[in-house]
Design a protein around this motif. Structure first.
Motif, mmCIF file in Angstrom:
data_model
loop_
_atom_site.group_PDB
_atom_site.id
_atom_site.type_symbol
_atom_site.label_atom_id
_atom_site.label_comp_id
_atom_site.label_asym_id
_atom_site.label_seq_id
_atom_site.Cartn_x
_atom_site.Cartn_y
_atom_site.Cartn_z
ATOM 1 N N ARG A 36 -1.626 95.144 65.670
ATOM 2 C CA ARG A 36 -1.747 96.535 66.121
ATOM 3 C C ARG A 36 -3.200 96.850 66.467
ATOM 4 N NH1 ARG A 36 2.330 97.293 62.020
ATOM 5 N NH2 ARG A 36 4.271 98.001 62.982
ATOM 6 N N ASP A 91 -6.699 98.212 74.639
ATOM 7 C CA ASP A 91 -6.564 99.482 75.354
ATOM 8 C C ASP A 91 -7.899 100.229 75.405
ATOM 9 O OD1 ASP A 91 -4.838 101.525 76.624
ATOM 10 O OD2 ASP A 91 -5.346 102.704 74.870
ATOM 11 N N GLU A 103 -3.036 103.192 84.478
ATOM 12 C CA GLU A 103 -1.644 102.744 84.510
ATOM 13 C C GLU A 103 -1.524 101.300 84.034
ATOM 14 O OE1 GLU A 103 2.126 102.750 87.608
ATOM 15 O OE2 GLU A 103 0.111 102.371 88.395
ATOM 16 N N ALA A 145 -1.992 101.322 80.238
ATOM 17 C CA ALA A 145 -0.853 101.963 79.582
ATOM 18 C C ALA A 145 0.359 101.034 79.575
ATOM 19 C CB ALA A 145 -0.509 103.270 80.284
ATOM 20 N N THR A 146 0.526 100.271 80.645
ATOM 21 C CA THR A 146 1.637 99.317 80.721
ATOM 22 C C THR A 146 1.488 98.228 79.670
ATOM 23 O OG1 THR A 146 1.895 99.721 83.091
ATOM 24 C CG2 THR A 146 2.841 97.685 82.227
ATOM 25 N N ARG A 160 -0.265 98.398 76.811
ATOM 26 C CA ARG A 160 -0.077 98.976 75.481
ATOM 27 C C ARG A 160 1.404 99.200 75.190
ATOM 28 N NH1 ARG A 160 -2.063 102.171 71.302
ATOM 29 N NH2 ARG A 160 -4.234 102.132 71.941
ATOM 30 N N GLU A 161 2.130 99.769 76.128
ATOM 31 C CA GLU A 161 3.536 100.086 75.898
ATOM 32 C C GLU A 161 4.368 98.827 75.679
ATOM 33 O OE1 GLU A 161 7.657 100.590 76.557
ATOM 34 O OE2 GLU A 161 6.394 99.624 78.058
ATOM 35 N N ARG A 162 4.163 97.813 76.514
ATOM 36 C CA ARG A 162 4.986 96.612 76.410
ATOM 37 C C ARG A 162 4.644 95.790 75.176
ATOM 38 N NH1 ARG A 162 5.397 94.719 82.821
ATOM 39 N NH2 ARG A 162 6.211 96.734 83.526
ATOM 40 N N GLU A 163 3.343 95.643 74.876
ATOM 41 C CA GLU A 163 2.969 94.848 73.702
ATOM 42 C C GLU A 163 3.377 95.543 72.406
ATOM 43 O OE1 GLU A 163 1.830 91.661 73.872
ATOM 44 O OE2 GLU A 163 2.316 92.019 75.976
ATOM 45 N N THR A 164 3.295 96.889 72.379
ATOM 46 C CA THR A 164 3.737 97.622 71.200
ATOM 47 C C THR A 164 5.240 97.492 71.020
ATOM 48 O OG1 THR A 164 1.933 99.216 71.439
ATOM 49 C CG2 THR A 164 3.811 99.891 70.100
ATOM 50 N N ARG A 165 5.988 97.558 72.113
ATOM 51 C CA ARG A 165 7.446 97.407 72.044
ATOM 52 C C ARG A 165 7.806 96.022 71.523
ATOM 53 N NH1 ARG A 165 10.276 97.090 77.536
ATOM 54 N NH2 ARG A 165 8.889 98.858 77.943
#
Length: 218
Positions: free
Chosen positions: A133, A140, A193, A196-197, A199-204
């Motif tokens: 995390r 990011d 963008e 953000a992509t 961060r979103e995908r790796e967090t998911r």
């Protein structure tokens, strides 16, 4: 994955476990961000991340050069640029530590000869999720800092003027890396963008691994 020739591993400069891990991670990232690789706006930045940051190569000389000269750069660069460099070095050290721990888990503790999604996810969990995390946060935050820093004419000029002296001083690998990185960020004309992509995908993916989903990388 087909068998990897020994000469390919030797050329990488990495040990077999570290090469197999780096290769698997690079291949996974290439699939996860296939759409960004095909985007005219983000293809250059994606290629930079996949080859210069996560490629299956030995970057130790470049990294050691960066650690060695960072103190000498304080008088040449703005404070914000220096803070970004320090953050980059911290992220790099953390990533090396995580990869080393993963390699031990996969090839020593779990006794594997090859990596698949299931074994990678298991090793990922065993190494702890909090550091991952932190890694996502650092990527990011650093990305946003670099996006701001590379726009400064002073930074661009300093990098341009350093090209010849850096190569003469044996720092060509580090210099070329910095030039490719700056060019990639400038080409995006704004990295919000893109970051953000990531961060979103790796967090998911992290949350899917934590939940022990069967195919966290789908």
């Amino acid at each position: 994955m087909p068998a990897i020739p020994d000469e390919e591993i030797v050329q990488s400069g990495l040990s077999r476990p570290r090469y197999l891990l780096a290769r698997w991670q690079a291949d996974r990232l290439a699939v996860t961000y296939a759409d960004l690789r095909e985007s005219e706006r983000y293809a250059q930045a994606t290629a930079f991340f996949l080859s210069d940051l996560y490629g299956p190569k030995d970057f130790s000389k470049r990294d050691q050069d960066g650690e060695r000269i960072v103190g000498k750069m304080r008088a040449l660069l703005p404070a914000r640029a220096m803070a970004a460099i320090q953050s980059a070095l911290h992220l790099n050290r953390l990533s090396h530590e995580l990869d080393a721990a993963m390699a031990v888990q996969l090839f020593d503790e779990m006794g594997l000869l090859a990596i698949d999604a299931s074994s990678y996810a298991e090793a990922y969990r065993r190494c702890g999720l909090e550091a991952r995390r932190e890694q996502i946060d650092l990527v990011d935050n650093l990305g946003h800092e670099l996006d701001a820093v590379v726009q400064k004419p002073l930074v661009q000029l300093a990098l341009k003027l350093a090209h010849g002296p850096a190569h003469i001083a044996g720092l060509g690998e580090l210099q070329d890396f910095l030039e490719r990185g700056v060019a990639a960020f400038l080409h995006m004309k704004g990295a919000d963008e893109f970051l953000a992509t990531i961060r979103e995908r790796e967090t998911r993916i992290l949350e899917r691994i934590a939940a022990r989903e069967q195919d966290p990388f789908r």
